[in-house]
Design an enzyme around this catalytic site. Sequence first.
Site, short mmCIF file in Angstrom:
data_model
loop_
_atom_site.label_atom_id
_atom_site.label_comp_id
_atom_site.label_asym_id
_atom_site.label_seq_id
_atom_site.Cartn_x
_atom_site.Cartn_y
_atom_site.Cartn_z
N LEU A 267 -31.19 -59.94 66.01
CA LEU A 267 -31.14 -59.22 64.74
C LEU A 267 -32.06 -58.00 64.83
CD1 LEU A 267 -29.82 -60.20 62.10
CD2 LEU A 267 -31.98 -61.30 61.51
N HIS A 268 -31.51 -56.80 64.72
CA HIS A 268 -32.42 -55.65 64.71
C HIS A 268 -31.89 -54.44 63.96
CE1 HIS A 268 -29.74 -54.25 67.86
NE2 HIS A 268 -30.26 -53.05 67.70
#
Length: 371
Positions: A200-201
């Site tokens: 997740l980024h």
Amino acid sequence: MNILHVVGARPNFMKVAPVLHALKKHDGVSQVLVHTGQHYDANMSDVFFEQLGLPAPDVNLGVGSATHAKQTAEIMSRFEAVVEDCRPDLVLVYGDVNSTMAAALVCTKLGVRVGHVEAGLRSGDRSMPEEINRLVTDQLADLLFTPSKDADRNLHREGVSSDKISCVGNVMIDSLVKLLPHAQWEPKNGRPERYALVTLHRPSNVDDVTVLKTILESLIEVSADLTILFPVHPRTLNRISHLGLNAQRIRLLEPQPYLSFLAMQRGATAVITDSGGIQEETTYLGVPCLTLRENTERPITVSLGTNVLVGRNPDRLRNELAKILGGHAKKGSIPPFWDGRAAERIASIVTGKACPGPAFPTHVEDQLTRV
Ligand code: UD1
């Protein structure tokens, strides 16, 4: 022929490696590798150079982190001097990060030809910084190397002339194809038999505390059924550490090296991600992928591959995961030209000659030898 490659951030490294190796097989080609320094942590950069058999960069611009405008401007002003000094015949830029667009802009202003590797991908979502980088880079590039035919269609729609476009396939998959056999030797580090691998980024998912909290709550729910392994990107770690995360079955890990992450993907029951490249890698590997985004610039991973867009809707995530756990995961196939030879095609087009041998070194020892 003097070719200069520009990379800056983690997903660029697995794209440049096969192209650089393929061009090395051609006589009369000299290559310069420029790292902008957009990513600078050892586990976001150095370890990838090592595992992909990349030479140390000839130039590191050392720009580091900043706002988009400052980072882009800094890359441009430092890179301009390098181009004036080297006067390359062609500059190759990769993917859709700020370094890609900044370098393309500098070259165009200096009258130096630019080739864009991974051209033509569009999410249609202009709130995504990468979409702006893609649009600008593709308008400027002289050679556009696309991974799939949907990308060609996007470029045609935007008025890019057909003679600039070559559908060569997916260079990121070239790296995967070559290094997957070596990933099996990676230590398991206590990985359970079944697990979900999470990354997740995206700013749209992690920069807003409320959105990030909702996603983390969904993941905590998922972890009741399946252990979660979560290598955390530095951007996300900053945000999570403010929120605090108290979930025993979510294992937060450091960003993983390339081989270790490949092994983790291949062994996963499901991958839950907002990355672009991971949608492609899971499609190639046939591993179910649930993408925490409303759109994708890689629609072929949905139409042909194992990817399902679940957006940020906890119900969709829950339902799709239940299908996977119930043995009804979406089946997929590998898109055309994702065959490990995209870089060879690029090298042939750039040099005007057929590739004289396998593009990538065959043995790990070769890969670890500095080029
Ligand atoms: C960048 C790319 C994104 C790509 C991603 C892969 C752009 C606009 N975004 O996003 O497309 O998917 O790389 O990781 O180019 N940081 C570190 N160490 C590092 C690098 C970054 O701690 O080595 C931290 C810094 O606090 C920085 C933040 O991570 O502010 C974000 O880094 P940045 O390069 O701005 O964007 P990414 O989110 O990594």
